[in-house]
Design a protein around this motif. Structure first.
Motif, short mmCIF file in Angstrom:
data_model
loop_
_atom_site.label_atom_id
_atom_site.label_comp_id
_atom_site.label_asym_id
_atom_site.label_seq_id
_atom_site.Cartn_x
_atom_site.Cartn_y
_atom_site.Cartn_z
N MET A 201 11.41 25.16 -34.90
CA MET A 201 11.51 24.21 -33.80
C MET A 201 11.85 24.90 -32.48
N ILE A 202 12.52 26.04 -32.57
CA ILE A 202 12.83 26.80 -31.35
C ILE A 202 11.54 27.22 -30.66
N LEU A 203 10.58 27.70 -31.45
CA LEU A 203 9.28 28.09 -30.88
C LEU A 203 8.61 26.88 -30.22
N ILE A 204 8.65 25.73 -30.90
CA ILE A 204 8.06 24.51 -30.33
C ILE A 204 8.81 24.12 -29.05
N ALA A 205 10.14 24.28 -29.06
CA ALA A 205 10.93 23.92 -27.89
C ALA A 205 10.60 24.81 -26.70
N VAL A 206 10.37 26.11 -26.95
CA VAL A 206 10.01 27.02 -25.86
C VAL A 206 8.67 26.62 -25.24
N LEU A 207 7.70 26.31 -26.10
CA LEU A 207 6.40 25.86 -25.59
C LEU A 207 6.54 24.54 -24.83
N ASP A 208 7.37 23.65 -25.37
CA ASP A 208 7.60 22.37 -24.69
C ASP A 208 8.28 22.59 -23.35
N TYR A 209 9.21 23.55 -23.29
CA TYR A 209 9.90 23.86 -22.04
C TYR A 209 8.90 24.30 -20.96
N ILE A 210 7.99 25.19 -21.35
CA ILE A 210 6.98 25.66 -20.40
C ILE A 210 6.10 24.51 -19.93
N PHE A 211 5.68 23.66 -20.88
CA PHE A 211 4.82 22.54 -20.53
C PHE A 211 5.54 21.55 -19.63
N GLN A 212 6.79 21.19 -20.00
CA GLN A 212 7.55 20.22 -19.20
C GLN A 212 7.85 20.76 -17.81
N ARG A 213 8.10 22.05 -17.72
CA ARG A 213 8.37 22.67 -16.43
C ARG A 213 7.16 22.55 -15.51
N ARG A 214 6.00 22.81 -16.08
CA ARG A 214 4.77 22.71 -15.29
C ARG A 214 4.52 21.28 -14.85
N GLU A 215 4.73 20.33 -15.78
CA GLU A 215 4.54 18.92 -15.44
C GLU A 215 5.51 18.48 -14.35
N TYR A 216 6.75 18.95 -14.44
CA TYR A 216 7.75 18.57 -13.43
C TYR A 216 7.37 19.12 -12.06
N GLU A 217 6.95 20.37 -12.02
CA GLU A 217 6.55 20.97 -10.75
C GLU A 217 5.34 20.24 -10.16
N ASN A 218 4.39 19.86 -11.01
CA ASN A 218 3.22 19.12 -10.53
C ASN A 218 3.62 17.75 -9.99
N SER A 219 4.62 17.12 -10.61
CA SER A 219 5.05 15.80 -10.14
C SER A 219 5.71 15.87 -8.76
N LEU A 220 6.25 17.04 -8.41
CA LEU A 220 6.91 17.20 -7.12
C LEU A 220 5.96 17.66 -6.02
N LYS A 221 4.76 18.09 -6.39
CA LYS A 221 3.84 18.58 -5.37
C LYS A 221 3.53 17.50 -4.34
N MET A 222 3.16 17.94 -3.16
CA MET A 222 2.98 17.04 -2.03
C MET A 222 1.58 17.18 -1.45
N THR A 223 1.15 16.13 -0.78
CA THR A 223 -0.11 16.19 -0.05
C THR A 223 0.14 16.83 1.32
N LYS A 224 -0.94 17.23 1.96
CA LYS A 224 -0.80 17.82 3.29
C LYS A 224 -0.21 16.81 4.27
N GLN A 225 -0.58 15.53 4.09
CA GLN A 225 -0.05 14.49 4.97
C GLN A 225 1.46 14.31 4.77
N GLU A 226 1.92 14.40 3.52
CA GLU A 226 3.35 14.29 3.25
C GLU A 226 4.12 15.45 3.88
N ILE A 227 3.52 16.64 3.86
CA ILE A 227 4.15 17.79 4.51
C ILE A 227 4.30 17.53 6.00
#
Length: 353
Positions: A201-227
């Motif tokens: 499960m540790i291996l699965i958790a590490v992969l999940d961590y990478i995936f969740q991190r990427r999803e979180y960063e994508n959710s925070l991304k902004m449009t040029k207009q928002e900038i």
């Protein structure tokens, strides 16, 4: 979709700060769960022999302390038995409880840091919308979570099955052993299997961590207009800032024009520059610049000087030099003392003072 509507820009520090204030922080639940389970199983395995011995000793004490069966089946007897049993279990299990508690807190803090926000607890009527709820059920995130859960169950089930299958002889021989030894052997096999399952499960958790991190960063991304909008909010709207500067210049000009009547002389170019000077031998170490201006401002200064009968003296080079060398409210530079003194002497000879 227009290009400006696409969230392609990295989140700004302000965007991250606002998300954190709303309680929207990155955290992998898999990491927390795996760490808690791993520590729990390790602690259980380490204290299990002592735990069995303590339970057997406590059981012996209970039966040896019974004067008769009637002493148990009474209100006081059952109450005492329940309280003593609870205290004994707490005494035996406190290392496990303490370890799980500490690991759970440390795992959360390590991922999110210290954060307190009541906004996630606020009532959001939009979450009661059945259409929005239906869309969340079949969203990309929900499908990913479903696939991850199925994969996790399959992998964990396979590892657990393989481990128990390898120790099947231990289970078959339990019927020939006494209860305590059989229970000990069975628990040991289960704990060993559990620890290996957690390792997977540790291996699965590490992969999940990478995936969740990427999803979180994508959710925070902004449009040029928002900038652009955020820049306007933080730096101010350029039009508003220009208007503020204009008002400030007007106020400064008004204050400066109010000082012209106090001047002893206005030195002019005559058309392009005008510098109003005051000199009071009692208070000023040198002549003081009360106002200065070029072109339109120069004309305004001269008009104000004429209204208040302040002498105008034309000196092209001196007016230009003073305009570029001295600011309003400052004393004139020493290199102009002699030239200005001659002008003031001329003004005083006219009866200005």
């Amino acid at each position: 979709m227009f290009a400006n509507d696409e969230k392609t820009e990295q989140p700004t520090p302000k965007r991250r700060r606002e998300a954190r204030e709303k309680g929207q922080v990155f955290k992998s639940a898999e990491i927390n769960m795996v760490l808690v389970l791993l520590i729990a199983f390790i602690v259980i395995k380490s204290i299990f022999p002592n735990l069995i011995q303590a339970l057997m000793t406590y059981e012996t004490q209970i039966y040896s302390s019974m004067a008769s069966a009637d002493s148990i089946y009474t209100a006081n007897g059952l109450t005492n038995l329940f309280v003593n049993t609870a205290l004994q279990m707490a005494k035996m299990l406190w290392p496990l409880i303490a370890c799980v508690f500490v690991v759970g807190i440390v795992a959360n803090i390590a991922q999110t840091g210290f954060i307190f926000s009541g906004k996630p607890l606020a009532i959001d009527l939009g979450k009661l919308n059945p259409i929005a709820g239906f869309s969340r059920i079949f969203s990309k995130r929900a499908i990913n979570e479903l696939v991850k859960a199925i994969l996790k169950i399959a992998v964990i089930g396979y590892v657990a099955y393989t481990e128990i299958k390898n120790d099947i002889n231990i289970f078959l021989s339990m019927g020939k052993e006494n209860i305590s030894i059989a229970a000990y052997n069975m628990t040991t096999v289960i704990l060993n299997a559990a620890i290996k399952v957690v390792a997977v499960m540790i291996l699965i958790a590490v992969l999940d961590y990478i995936f969740q991190r990427r999803e979180y960063e994508n959710s925070l991304k902004m449009t040029k207009q928002e900038i652009k909008e955020e820049f306007k909010e933080s730096e101010g709207d350029p039009q508003i800032k220009a208007r503020i500067r204009q008002i400030q210049r007007q106020l400064a000009m008004m204050r400066m024009m109010q000082q012209v009547p106090k001047a002893d002389v206005v030195i002019t170019n005559p058309t392009h520059f005008a510098v109003a000077l005051r000199y009071d031998a009692q208070t000023d170490k040198a002549p003081l610049v009360l106002a200065k201006g070029a072109d339109y401002m120069a004309q305004r200064i001269k008009e104000e000087a004429r209204k208040n009968k302040v002498p105008l003296v034309e000196n092209r080079e001196l007016a230009r030099s003073l305009y570029y060398s001295a600011d309003v409210g400052q004393l004139i530079p020493p290199q102009f003392y002699e030239a200005v003194a001659e002008v003031l002497a001329y003004v005083y000879s006219l009866g200005r003072r």
